[in-house]
Design a protein around this motif. Structure first.
Motif, PDB file in Angstrom:
ATOM      1  N   GLY A 389       0.784  -1.226   0.000  1.00 14.99           N
ATOM      2  CA  GLY A 389       0.000   0.000   0.000  1.00 14.99           C
ATOM      3  C   GLY A 389       0.814   1.273   0.000  1.00 14.99           C
ATOM      4  N   PHE A 390       2.148   1.152   0.168  1.00 14.31           N
ATOM      5  CA  PHE A 390       2.982   2.354   0.249  1.00 14.31           C
ATOM      6  C   PHE A 390       3.039   3.108  -1.078  1.00 14.31           C
ATOM      7  N   ALA A 391       2.788   2.418  -2.177  1.00 18.04           N
ATOM      8  CA  ALA A 391       2.849   3.078  -3.488  1.00 18.04           C
ATOM      9  C   ALA A 391       1.456   3.434  -3.998  1.00 18.04           C
ATOM     10  N   MET A 392       0.480   3.492  -3.115  1.00 16.36           N
ATOM     11  CA  MET A 392      -0.893   3.694  -3.556  1.00 16.36           C
ATOM     12  C   MET A 392      -1.111   5.064  -4.204  1.00 16.36           C
ATOM     13  N   ASP A 393      -0.351   6.059  -3.808  1.00 12.76           N
ATOM     14  CA  ASP A 393      -0.498   7.363  -4.460  1.00 12.76           C
ATOM     15  C   ASP A 393      -0.198   7.256  -5.949  1.00 12.76           C
ATOM     16  N   THR A 394       0.767   6.384  -6.276  1.00  8.48           N
ATOM     17  CA  THR A 394       1.109   6.165  -7.682  1.00  8.48           C
ATOM     18  C   THR A 394       0.117   5.226  -8.344  1.00  8.48           C
ATOM     19  N   MET A 395      -0.268   4.183  -7.643  1.00  7.69           N
ATOM     20  CA  MET A 395      -1.091   3.141  -8.241  1.00  7.69           C
ATOM     21  C   MET A 395      -2.556   3.537  -8.365  1.00  7.69           C
ATOM     22  N   ARG A 396      -3.013   4.430  -7.461  1.00  3.70           N
ATOM     23  CA  ARG A 396      -4.439   4.745  -7.445  1.00  3.70           C
ATOM     24  C   ARG A 396      -4.914   5.391  -8.752  1.00  3.70           C
ATOM     25  N   LYS A 397      -4.014   6.072  -9.447  1.00  5.72           N
ATOM     26  CA  LYS A 397      -4.440   6.746 -10.674  1.00  5.72           C
ATOM     27  C   LYS A 397      -4.866   5.759 -11.755  1.00  5.72           C
ATOM     28  N   TYR A 398      -4.523   4.480 -11.564  1.00 12.03           N
ATOM     29  CA  TYR A 398      -4.943   3.479 -12.542  1.00 12.03           C
ATOM     30  C   TYR A 398      -6.298   2.879 -12.193  1.00 12.03           C
ATOM     31  N   LEU A 399      -6.845   3.268 -11.035  1.00  7.62           N
ATOM     32  CA  LEU A 399      -8.165   2.795 -10.643  1.00  7.62           C
ATOM     33  C   LEU A 399      -9.232   3.771 -11.143  1.00  7.62           C
ATOM     34  N   LYS A 400     -10.248   3.243 -11.785  1.00  4.99           N
ATOM     35  CA  LYS A 400     -11.340   4.078 -12.302  1.00  4.99           C
ATOM     36  C   LYS A 400     -12.663   3.637 -11.681  1.00  4.99           C
ATOM     37  N   ASP A 401     -13.547   4.611 -11.517  1.00  4.25           N
ATOM     38  CA  ASP A 401     -14.886   4.247 -11.059  1.00  4.25           C
ATOM     39  C   ASP A 401     -15.737   3.868 -12.263  1.00  4.25           C
ATOM     40  N   GLU A 402     -17.058   3.670 -12.051  1.00  7.55           N
ATOM     41  CA  GLU A 402     -17.923   3.206 -13.125  1.00  7.55           C
ATOM     42  C   GLU A 402     -18.062   4.222 -14.256  1.00  7.55           C
ATOM     43  N   PHE A 403     -17.693   5.466 -14.005  1.00  8.40           N
ATOM     44  CA  PHE A 403     -17.778   6.496 -15.041  1.00  8.40           C
ATOM     45  C   PHE A 403     -16.423   6.787 -15.690  1.00  8.40           C
ATOM     46  N   GLY A 404     -15.398   6.002 -15.305  1.00  5.66           N
ATOM     47  CA  GLY A 404     -14.074   6.192 -15.882  1.00  5.66           C
ATOM     48  C   GLY A 404     -13.256   7.269 -15.198  1.00  5.66           C
ATOM     49  N   ASN A 405     -13.728   7.729 -14.055  1.00  2.96           N
ATOM     50  CA  ASN A 405     -12.988   8.757 -13.326  1.00  2.96           C
ATOM     51  C   ASN A 405     -12.009   8.106 -12.348  1.00  2.96           C
ATOM     52  N   PRO A 406     -10.955   8.827 -11.943  1.00  4.79           N
ATOM     53  CA  PRO A 406     -10.004   8.275 -10.972  1.00  4.79           C
ATOM     54  C   PRO A 406     -10.702   7.863  -9.682  1.00  4.79           C
ATOM     55  N   SER A 407     -10.070   6.965  -8.963  1.00  5.47           N
ATOM     56  CA  SER A 407     -10.651   6.452  -7.724  1.00  5.47           C
ATOM     57  C   SER A 407     -11.056   7.589  -6.796  1.00  5.47           C
ATOM     58  N   PRO A 408     -12.298   7.560  -6.290  1.00  8.65           N
ATOM     59  CA  PRO A 408     -12.765   8.624  -5.389  1.00  8.65           C
ATOM     60  C   PRO A 408     -12.325   8.406  -3.945  1.00  8.65           C
ATOM     61  N   ASN A 409     -11.707   7.266  -3.668  1.00  7.12           N
ATOM     62  CA  ASN A 409     -11.344   6.952  -2.287  1.00  7.12           C
ATOM     63  C   ASN A 409     -10.196   7.842  -1.804  1.00  7.12           C
ATOM     64  N   GLY A 410     -10.152   8.048  -0.522  1.00  4.87           N
ATOM     65  CA  GLY A 410      -9.107   8.877   0.061  1.00  4.87           C
ATOM     66  C   GLY A 410      -7.787   8.136   0.168  1.00  4.87           C
ATOM     67  N   GLY A 411      -6.766   8.858   0.627  1.00  6.90           N
ATOM     68  CA  GLY A 411      -5.437   8.278   0.728  1.00  6.90           C
ATOM     69  C   GLY A 411      -5.147   7.652   2.065  1.00  6.90           C
ATOM     70  N   TYR A 412      -6.175   7.440   2.881  1.00  7.50           N
ATOM     71  CA  TYR A 412      -5.951   6.818   4.178  1.00  7.50           C
ATOM     72  C   TYR A 412      -7.267   6.196   4.642  1.00  7.50           C
ATOM     73  N   GLY A 413      -7.191   5.420   5.703  1.00  9.56           N
ATOM     74  CA  GLY A 413      -8.396   4.844   6.304  1.00  9.56           C
ATOM     75  C   GLY A 413      -9.122   3.854   5.419  1.00  9.56           C
ATOM     76  N   GLU A 414     -10.454   3.875   5.494  1.00  6.47           N
ATOM     77  CA  GLU A 414     -11.277   2.896   4.792  1.00  6.47           C
ATOM     78  C   GLU A 414     -11.102   2.988   3.276  1.00  6.47           C
ATOM     79  N   GLY A 415     -10.981   4.197   2.749  1.00  3.97           N
ATOM     80  CA  GLY A 415     -10.795   4.345   1.301  1.00  3.97           C
ATOM     81  C   GLY A 415      -9.502   3.723   0.820  1.00  3.97           C
ATOM     82  N   LEU A 416      -8.439   3.908   1.592  1.00  2.00           N
ATOM     83  CA  LEU A 416      -7.156   3.310   1.235  1.00  2.00           C
ATOM     84  C   LEU A 416      -7.254   1.786   1.231  1.00  2.00           C
ATOM     85  N   LYS A 417      -7.915   1.228   2.239  1.00  2.00           N
ATOM     86  CA  LYS A 417      -8.072  -0.220   2.322  1.00  2.00           C
ATOM     87  C   LYS A 417      -8.829  -0.759   1.106  1.00  2.00           C
ATOM     88  N   LYS A 418      -9.873  -0.041   0.699  1.00  2.00           N
ATOM     89  CA  LYS A 418     -10.653  -0.481  -0.463  1.00  2.00           C
ATOM     90  C   LYS A 418      -9.791  -0.514  -1.716  1.00  2.00           C
TER      91      LYS A 418
END
Length: 580
Positions: A389-418
């Motif tokens: 999870g330490f590289a999630m700031d880099t990796m998260r940009k490859y996650l898209k939601d159902e509309f093709g937008n970047p991951s809406p989850n935050g960088g810590y807590g429950e969103g980070l875990k998801k």
């Protein structure tokens, strides 16, 4: 039994320094031939089957650091690599402009407790490279000289693989190979499109029983922790401990060897060592001395073994001890497979290493560098550990939601875990491991201005990569990018360029250093003869990677053991002839 202190009056037929691949093999062959043997190990005793030593099947949260590495365990708190590149009280120095990191293992079994167990034979071409490309030197022996011993090592220890009929990638006696895991299937797809071959890997884990003393792999993917069932190969559990049970072998732990002792005629009489427990110096006597302390440590011992008969160090009248040290080249690249985001969870652990790999496949005459490299593949769903999870700031940009937008989850807590759960198991990486060209100008010597905490002068390294290795690393990066792209991966990070030598690892970081006491026919340009016997001291032998004339694009362990077995057969014959 294990001794920490022994009286100086004890005498043996053979003293072996080091308990890794070479020292462990020597202890088995020599003791089973009826010789009395002392094995000196600079580190602690270790047995992965004992509860106090076991780290296998322990979750990261049992560690105070959640599995993070430490100075003495740099690969992780539960990895069986006790020692490292930076050991307190045991320094080494570097000449200006030198980059070399020296890994030492301080435990019974040495580096064989935590390695990837890639168990490859050198091929016919690997012993005769100068005849092929004009660089370096040929070995004084060839593949046919070692083939019988490779066969014996295969049968004794066990290695899985497949018969492929590749000339310079010799087949052996193989246990059944493993099926590729999902990330490896993607790698196979990319490699096929890039016209890069891929075959089942050859690793020394037991996929079938071979004797009653060892268990069979149960696929926990934690071979780096050393196996409590002895299903993978580690020198301590497969060679040394059985030798101690069957023959006359005394093990001295915490024994830091200072020097080989010699008499007025120049013959070896034993060793001098510092006991790390009481910090006192002791001497053991023997009719022959076998050094298997690792290439650089063996060179250090020999250069520190000065006497009237050996003013430059035992076996060093040529000045070649320490010369031609060289490590494997190494470079890496990683990508994310979008197809595997939100992948189904299931157990695909397999062995603690790759199930498939790529042997060298190209003709160097058509390239701008000599020698080759193999490719190791990694990824999948191994147990998460410290750093996940330490590289999630880099990796998260490859996650898209159902509309093709970047991951809406935050960088810590429950969103980070998801996000971590969504990306877990999506990575595909590869590492190149290649052959460098041995150089006279790459060497280690004694630094007479610095001693370790035992009062022993330390090594000083001189090392620089040449254009050959840099061009090879560039080829690796081009190949990695092509395979990853063809596999459907999104490349992580920026492709390494000339400013970083194309991601070429610092010498010593691959932990394959060889060549400091190389063998040869001419005593003026080599340290040992073709039997790994010192030209200047006929009862002194070397059984680690020091005798290697060149490295090859393969891992050295199988060749260390085959060469050690051959050397020990010669030692036994010399004892029978009363030449020792």
């Amino acid at each position: 039994m294990s001794f920490e202190i022994k009286s100086s009056g004890e005498a043996y037929d053979v003293i072996i320094v080091g308990s890794g691949a070479g020292g462990g093999m020597a202890s088995k062959i020599l003791s089973e031939a009826g010789l009395s043997v002392a094995v000196l190990e600079a580190g602690q005793d270790f047995d992965p089957a004992k509860e106090e030593d076991r780290t296998q099947l322990r979750p990261p949260w049992e560690s105070p650091r959640r599995g993070s590495g430490t100075r003495v365990r740099p690969f992780g708190d539960f990895d069986q690599a006790i020692g490292g590149w930076d050991i307190e009280g045991e320094p080494y120095t570097k000449a200006p402009g030198t980059q070399f990191d020296w890994f030492r293992s301080r435990m019974v079994g040495g580096r064989t407790n935590h390695w990837g167990r890639i168990s490859l034979r050198f091929g016919p071409n690997d012993f005769k490279r100068k005849s092929i490309d004009g660089l370096g030197d040929d070995w004084p022996i060839g593949y046919d000289d070692l083939k019988p011993y490779y066969d014996k090592v295969d049968k004794l220890i066990g290695v899985f693989g497949s018969k492929e009929g590749i000339y310079n990638e010799p087949d052996g006696f193989f246990l059944p190979p493993l099926k590729p895991r999902l990330h490896e299937l993607y790698a196979m797809k990319g490699a096929k499109k890039a016209n890069v071959p891929m075959i089942p890997s050859r690793l020394s884990m037991l996929t079938r029983p071979i004797n009653n003393e060892r268990g069979v792999c149960f696929f926990c993917n934690q071979c780096n922790r050393a196996c409590q069932a002895y299903a993978d190969f580690s020198s301590g559990s497969v060679l040394l401990k059985p030798a101690m049970e069957k023959g006359k072998v005394d093990l001295y732990t915490f024994a830091m060897v200072r020097a080989v002792t010699t008499d007025d005629s120049g013959k070896a009489t034993g060793v001098s060592y510092i006991n790390k427990v009481d910090m006192q110096e002791y001497k053991l006597r023997a009719r022959a001395v076998v050094l298997g302390a690792s290439a650089c440590e063996t060179a250090r011992i020999m250069m520190n073994s000065k006497s009237k008969s050996h003013p430059n160090g035992v076996g060093n009248s040529s000045g070649m001890v320490g010369r031609y040290v060289h490590d494997s080249t190494g470079a890496d690249r990683m990508g994310i497979l979008p197809d595997l985001v939100d992948r189904e969870r299931y157990n695909e652990d397999g062995v603690g290493g790759m199930h498939v790999y790529t042997p060298w496949w190209l003709d160097n005459k058509k390239l701008d560098f000599a020698r080759g490299y193999h490719i190791e593949y990694w990824g999948g769903m191994a147990m998460p550990s410290y750093g996940t999870g330490f590289a999630m700031d880099t990796m998260r940009k490859y996650l898209k939601d159902e509309f093709g937008n970047p991951s809406p989850n935050g960088g810590y807590g429950e969103g980070l875990k998801k996000d971590i759960r969504r990306l877990y198991g999506t990575t595909l990486g590869m590492s190149g491991r290649g052959e460098s060209i041995p150089q006279y100008s790459n060497y280690c010597e004694i630094d007479n201005k610095v001693v370790d905490k035992y009062g022993i002068p330390v090594l000083k390294f001189h090392y620089k990569w040449t254009d050959q290795e840099i061009k090879q690393a560039k080829h690796m990066q081009d190949t990695f990018e092509e395979i990853l792209t063809e596999a459907g991966a999104i490349l992580m990070g920026t492709k390494p360029g000339a400013d970083t030598l194309y991601g070429l690892a610092t010498p010593g970081r691959i932990i394959h250093e060889v060549g400091t006491t190389r063998m040869g026919k001419d005593p003026n340009t080599s340290v040992l003869n073709s039997n790994c016997q010192a030209h200047d001291c006929d009862n002194l032998f070397v059984v680690d990677a020091g005798p290697f004339v060149s490295q090859a694009d393969k891992n050295p362990t199988w060749t260390i053991m085959a060469l050690a077995w051959r050397t020990c057969d010669y030692i036994v014959e010399e004892f029978k002839k009363k030449n020792i």
